[in-house]
Motif scaffolding. Structure first.
Motif, PDB file in Angstrom:
ATOM      1  N   ILE A   1      -3.808 -29.922  20.025  1.00 46.51           N
ATOM      2  CA  ILE A   1      -4.628 -29.741  21.220  1.00 46.51           C
ATOM      3  C   ILE A   1      -6.088 -30.010  20.874  1.00 46.51           C
ATOM      4  CG2 ILE A   1      -5.558 -28.016  22.810  1.00 46.51           C
ATOM      5  CD1 ILE A   1      -2.834 -26.800  23.038  1.00 46.51           C
ATOM      6  N   ASP A   2      -6.723 -30.855  21.663  1.00 46.02           N
ATOM      7  CA  ASP A   2      -8.139 -31.159  21.498  1.00 46.02           C
ATOM      8  C   ASP A   2      -8.940 -30.151  22.318  1.00 46.02           C
ATOM      9  OD1 ASP A   2     -10.681 -32.134  21.375  1.00 46.02           O
ATOM     10  OD2 ASP A   2     -10.222 -34.132  22.141  1.00 46.02           O
ATOM     11  N   TRP A   3      -9.682 -29.306  21.633  1.00 44.15           N
ATOM     12  CA  TRP A   3     -10.463 -28.266  22.308  1.00 44.15           C
ATOM     13  C   TRP A   3     -11.936 -28.349  21.920  1.00 44.15           C
ATOM     14  CZ3 TRP A   3     -11.271 -22.445  21.803  1.00 44.15           C
ATOM     15  CH2 TRP A   3     -11.379 -21.846  23.062  1.00 44.15           C
ATOM     16  N   ASP A   4     -12.386 -29.573  21.663  1.00 47.11           N
ATOM     17  CA  ASP A   4     -13.771 -29.753  21.235  1.00 47.11           C
ATOM     18  C   ASP A   4     -14.759 -29.476  22.357  1.00 47.11           C
ATOM     19  OD1 ASP A   4     -12.944 -30.458  18.708  1.00 47.11           O
ATOM     20  OD2 ASP A   4     -12.920 -32.611  19.140  1.00 47.11           O
ATOM     21  N   ASP A   5     -14.349 -29.738  23.584  1.00 45.69           N
ATOM     22  CA  ASP A   5     -15.245 -29.567  24.731  1.00 45.69           C
ATOM     23  C   ASP A   5     -14.484 -28.833  25.838  1.00 45.69           C
ATOM     24  OD1 ASP A   5     -17.102 -29.721  26.742  1.00 45.69           O
ATOM     25  OD2 ASP A   5     -17.270 -31.907  26.751  1.00 45.69           O
ATOM     26  N   PRO A   6     -14.306 -27.516  25.702  1.00 48.51           N
ATOM     27  CA  PRO A   6     -13.471 -26.794  26.667  1.00 48.51           C
ATOM     28  C   PRO A   6     -14.010 -26.829  28.087  1.00 48.51           C
ATOM     29  CG  PRO A   6     -14.581 -25.270  25.176  1.00 48.51           C
ATOM     30  CD  PRO A   6     -14.788 -26.631  24.622  1.00 48.51           C
ATOM     31  N   TYR A   7     -15.331 -26.893  28.255  1.00 51.84           N
ATOM     32  CA  TYR A   7     -15.858 -26.896  29.618  1.00 51.84           C
ATOM     33  C   TYR A   7     -15.506 -28.183  30.347  1.00 51.84           C
ATOM     34  CZ  TYR A   7     -18.928 -27.164  33.607  1.00 51.84           C
ATOM     35  OH  TYR A   7     -19.414 -27.326  34.884  1.00 51.84           O
ATOM     36  N   THR A   8     -15.664 -29.342  29.685  1.00 48.58           N
ATOM     37  CA  THR A   8     -15.314 -30.611  30.333  1.00 48.58           C
ATOM     38  C   THR A   8     -13.833 -30.640  30.669  1.00 48.58           C
ATOM     39  OG1 THR A   8     -17.088 -31.805  29.199  1.00 48.58           O
ATOM     40  CG2 THR A   8     -15.246 -33.112  30.047  1.00 48.58           C
ATOM     41  N   ARG A   9     -13.012 -30.192  29.744  1.00 44.60           N
ATOM     42  CA  ARG A   9     -11.574 -30.156  29.990  1.00 44.60           C
ATOM     43  C   ARG A   9     -11.271 -29.275  31.198  1.00 44.60           C
ATOM     44  NH1 ARG A   9      -7.474 -30.887  25.901  1.00 44.60           N
ATOM     45  NH2 ARG A   9      -5.415 -30.454  26.795  1.00 44.60           N
ATOM     46  N   PHE A  10     -11.925 -28.128  31.277  1.00 43.50           N
ATOM     47  CA  PHE A  10     -11.682 -27.204  32.379  1.00 43.50           C
ATOM     48  C   PHE A  10     -12.143 -27.799  33.709  1.00 43.50           C
ATOM     49  CE2 PHE A  10     -13.170 -23.749  35.151  1.00 43.50           C
ATOM     50  CZ  PHE A  10     -11.965 -23.089  35.332  1.00 43.50           C
ATOM     51  N   ARG A  11     -13.320 -28.380  33.735  1.00 44.92           N
ATOM     52  CA  ARG A  11     -13.838 -28.984  34.969  1.00 44.92           C
ATOM     53  C   ARG A  11     -12.904 -30.068  35.479  1.00 44.92           C
ATOM     54  NH1 ARG A  11     -18.591 -31.429  33.213  1.00 44.92           N
ATOM     55  NH2 ARG A  11     -17.457 -33.401  33.157  1.00 44.92           N
ATOM     56  N   GLU A  12     -12.401 -30.895  34.566  1.00 44.16           N
ATOM     57  CA  GLU A  12     -11.466 -31.940  34.974  1.00 44.16           C
ATOM     58  C   GLU A  12     -10.153 -31.328  35.476  1.00 44.16           C
ATOM     59  OE1 GLU A  12     -10.813 -34.862  31.956  1.00 44.16           O
ATOM     60  OE2 GLU A  12     -12.922 -35.459  31.856  1.00 44.16           O
ATOM     61  N   CYS A  13      -9.698 -30.261  34.834  1.00 44.41           N
ATOM     62  CA  CYS A  13      -8.458 -29.608  35.245  1.00 44.41           C
ATOM     63  C   CYS A  13      -8.552 -29.132  36.691  1.00 44.41           C
ATOM     64  CB  CYS A  13      -8.168 -28.438  34.307  1.00 44.41           C
ATOM     65  SG  CYS A  13      -6.689 -27.506  34.707  1.00 44.41           S
ATOM     66  N   VAL A  14      -9.655 -28.484  37.040  1.00 45.86           N
ATOM     67  CA  VAL A  14      -9.838 -27.996  38.407  1.00 45.86           C
ATOM     68  C   VAL A  14      -9.846 -29.154  39.392  1.00 45.86           C
ATOM     69  CG1 VAL A  14     -11.462 -26.824  39.956  1.00 45.86           C
ATOM     70  CG2 VAL A  14     -11.014 -25.884  37.682  1.00 45.86           C
ATOM     71  N   ALA A  15     -10.498 -30.238  39.031  1.00 50.72           N
ATOM     72  CA  ALA A  15     -10.558 -31.405  39.918  1.00 50.72           C
ATOM     73  C   ALA A  15      -9.173 -32.001  40.137  1.00 50.72           C
ATOM     74  CB  ALA A  15     -11.502 -32.458  39.335  1.00 50.72           C
ATOM     75  N   VAL A  16      -8.364 -32.054  39.081  1.00 50.84           N
ATOM     76  CA  VAL A  16      -7.016 -32.624  39.204  1.00 50.84           C
ATOM     77  C   VAL A  16      -6.138 -31.735  40.090  1.00 50.84           C
ATOM     78  CG1 VAL A  16      -4.900 -33.149  37.942  1.00 50.84           C
ATOM     79  CG2 VAL A  16      -7.106 -33.921  37.042  1.00 50.84           C
ATOM     80  N   ILE A  17      -6.192 -30.435  39.889  1.00 47.75           N
ATOM     81  CA  ILE A  17      -5.392 -29.517  40.712  1.00 47.75           C
ATOM     82  C   ILE A  17      -5.757 -29.671  42.179  1.00 47.75           C
ATOM     83  CG2 ILE A  17      -4.993 -27.075  41.247  1.00 47.75           C
ATOM     84  CD1 ILE A  17      -5.383 -26.553  38.214  1.00 47.75           C
ATOM     85  N   ASP A  18      -7.026 -29.648  42.477  1.00 47.37           N
ATOM     86  CA  ASP A  18      -7.465 -29.774  43.866  1.00 47.37           C
ATOM     87  C   ASP A  18      -7.068 -31.128  44.446  1.00 47.37           C
ATOM     88  OD1 ASP A  18      -8.902 -28.560  46.083  1.00 47.37           O
ATOM     89  OD2 ASP A  18     -10.443 -30.063  45.746  1.00 47.37           O
ATOM     90  N   GLY A  19      -7.206 -32.179  43.636  1.00 39.35           N
ATOM     91  CA  GLY A  19      -6.841 -33.506  44.111  1.00 39.35           C
ATOM     92  C   GLY A  19      -5.362 -33.646  44.406  1.00 39.35           C
ATOM     93  N   LEU A  20      -4.526 -33.054  43.579  1.00 39.23           N
ATOM     94  CA  LEU A  20      -3.083 -33.119  43.809  1.00 39.23           C
ATOM     95  C   LEU A  20      -2.681 -32.332  45.046  1.00 39.23           C
ATOM     96  CD1 LEU A  20      -1.715 -32.834  40.177  1.00 39.23           C
ATOM     97  CD2 LEU A  20      -1.540 -34.817  41.682  1.00 39.23           C
ATOM     98  N   TRP A  21      -3.283 -31.177  45.258  1.00 36.97           N
ATOM     99  CA  TRP A  21      -2.959 -30.386  46.445  1.00 36.97           C
ATOM    100  C   TRP A  21      -3.327 -31.125  47.729  1.00 36.97           C
ATOM    101  CZ3 TRP A  21      -5.034 -24.997  44.489  1.00 36.97           C
ATOM    102  CH2 TRP A  21      -4.058 -24.405  43.686  1.00 36.97           C
ATOM    103  N   ASN A  22      -4.337 -31.982  47.644  1.00 40.97           N
ATOM    104  CA  ASN A  22      -4.790 -32.718  48.823  1.00 40.97           C
ATOM    105  C   ASN A  22      -4.209 -34.127  48.912  1.00 40.97           C
ATOM    106  OD1 ASN A  22      -6.893 -30.995  50.281  1.00 40.97           O
ATOM    107  ND2 ASN A  22      -7.650 -30.886  48.194  1.00 40.97           N
ATOM    108  N   SER A  23      -3.400 -34.536  47.953  1.00 35.19           N
ATOM    109  CA  SER A  23      -2.876 -35.896  47.934  1.00 35.19           C
ATOM    110  C   SER A  23      -1.827 -36.082  49.028  1.00 35.19           C
ATOM    111  CB  SER A  23      -2.259 -36.196  46.562  1.00 35.19           C
ATOM    112  OG  SER A  23      -1.136 -35.357  46.324  1.00 35.19           O
ATOM    113  N   THR A  24      -1.690 -37.315  49.483  1.00 35.80           N
ATOM    114  CA  THR A  24      -0.661 -37.686  50.453  1.00 35.80           C
ATOM    115  C   THR A  24      -0.025 -38.997  50.011  1.00 35.80           C
ATOM    116  OG1 THR A  24      -2.140 -38.997  51.864  1.00 35.80           O
ATOM    117  CG2 THR A  24      -1.997 -36.611  52.311  1.00 35.80           C
ATOM    118  N   VAL A  25       1.053 -39.345  50.679  1.00 39.55           N
ATOM    119  CA  VAL A  25       1.696 -40.626  50.377  1.00 39.55           C
ATOM    120  C   VAL A  25       0.736 -41.773  50.647  1.00 39.55           C
ATOM    121  CG1 VAL A  25       3.562 -42.181  51.027  1.00 39.55           C
ATOM    122  CG2 VAL A  25       4.014 -39.734  50.833  1.00 39.55           C
TER     123      VAL A  25
END
Length: 360
Positions: free
Chosen positions: A126-150
């Motif tokens: 696991i690459d944990w050199d920059d936990p904040y960037t990883r976390f910020r991207e994680c939140v963006a991906v979750i929100d994007g998937l919840w709002n995704s459509t076909v």
């Protein structure tokens, strides 16, 4: 500067009975019958079970336990307190939360943080050199998937995550999404909370320091054109409530001295800079022998009154005063972690404390 004026108050319960899944489920059911609005569970993987003092009992898997609790409760909101963005890919977090939300007809939430070293210390890939960037991207991906459509799939190209035309067909029951609470203390994490999250959900605070740090969350929300009043202001704090208030306070202090030692920035803000300099911070803890030695030495130096200030402990009358202090600091979702005699503490919340605040 945004206001931290108190609003209505709801109650949550963090239920933990490591090594015993059924007892955890039973405690969650009891919390619902006592009148709690939210039930949360920690999300841990590796505990240093060879230790004699810290996190000795083995953890269970959080979302499996939440699913079991869902089948035996009817009204409480259920969420991890908190899941991390390191061990779980954001697509998995989005999917499991949507599933739990469908299972409960809209009772799921997602508490999420940037991670703690002890949860994945044995995992070398696991690459944990920059936990904040990883976390910020994680939140963006979750929100994007919840709002995704076909017709409008979600794509993302980041430092840690890459998705190309992703569409998550199973959507949460709640619209537009389940509440997403960020658990974090640093300025960047609080800023991200104000920018994108539905709530702030840190662990362990005193009322004065909570009020001061909450301002950053609300100011960023206002700067981003969001309504600061729409952001849930949660916090997890320990509680012990007995008929014998002195016994309850003593139990709270004994059980939570190490918890405060794990929050050196909070210790420094409370005026104990010299102790803060000598103890590891929670998210960096792997609980190895040297870290445990440092932690124990620092914990022994913390005054009783400082530990008492992060707890809701005493007889019911004093517990109410302590809760009012957190409410006045801006907290509107007080998530309590019962320590000591669980049933006696629940009894006082059910019969005296929650009704007191409901009437007001």
């Amino acid at each position: 500067m945004s206001s931290t004026t108190s609003r209505g108050l709801s109650f949550g319960c963090q239920v933990v009975s490591y090594g015993n899944v059924e007892e955890t489920i039973q405690r969650a059911v009891r919390a619902e019958t006592a009148g709690f609005d939210t039930v949360t569970v920690p999300d841990h993987l590796f505990h240093p079970t060879g230790s004699e003092e810290y996190l000795v009992d083995p953890p269970w898997e959080a979302f499996s336990v939440l699913g079991a609790i869902a089948q035996r409760t009817d009204e409480v909101t259920l969420m991890p307190g908190v899941a991390d963005s390191v061990r779980r890919h954001p697509t998995e977090l989005a999917h499991v939360t949507a599933t739990l939300d469908q299972m409960t007809d809209g009772r799921a939430g997602l508490g999420i943080g940037a991670g703690e070293a002890f949860n994945f210390a044995p995992i070398s890939d696991i690459d944990w050199d920059d936990p904040y960037t990883r976390f910020r991207e994680c939140v963006a991906v979750i929100d994007g998937l919840w709002n995704s459509t076909v017709d409008e799939p979600f794509s993302f190209a980041g430092d840690y995550f890459d998705l190309d035309d992703a569409h998550m067909g199973l959507k949460p029951a709640q619209d537009p999404r389940p509440p997403l609470w960020i658990g974090g203390y640093g300025e960047s994490m609080r800023g991200l909370t104000g920018a994108v999250a539905d709530g702030w959900f840190p662990w362990i605070y005193s009322p004065d320091e909570y009020a001061a740090d909450l301002r950053k969350v609300l100011d960023v929300a206002a700067d981003r054109g969001r309504d600061p009043e729409a952001i849930d202001r949660a916090v997890m704090v320990p509680t012990t409530v007995y008929d014998d208030g002195d016994e309850a306070r003593a139990a709270g202090i004994e059980r939570n001295r190490v918890n405060l030692a794990l929050r050196p920035p909070l210790l420094a803000d409370m005026g104990y800079e010299d102790i803060a300099e000598s103890t590891p911070i929670m998210w960096q803890m792997a609980f190895d022998e040297e870290q445990e030695r440092q932690l124990s030495a620092a914990a022994e130096r913390i005054p009783d009154e400082a530990v008492d200030d992060i707890c809701v402990a005493g007889d019911p009358a004093r517990a109410i005063k302590r809760i009012e202090a957190f409410r006045d600091a801006g907290v509107d979702n007080l998530v309590l972690i019962p320590v000591g005699d669980y049933e006696e503490t629940m009894r006082h919340y059910e019969n005296e404390i929650i009704p007191y605040f409901s009437e007001r």
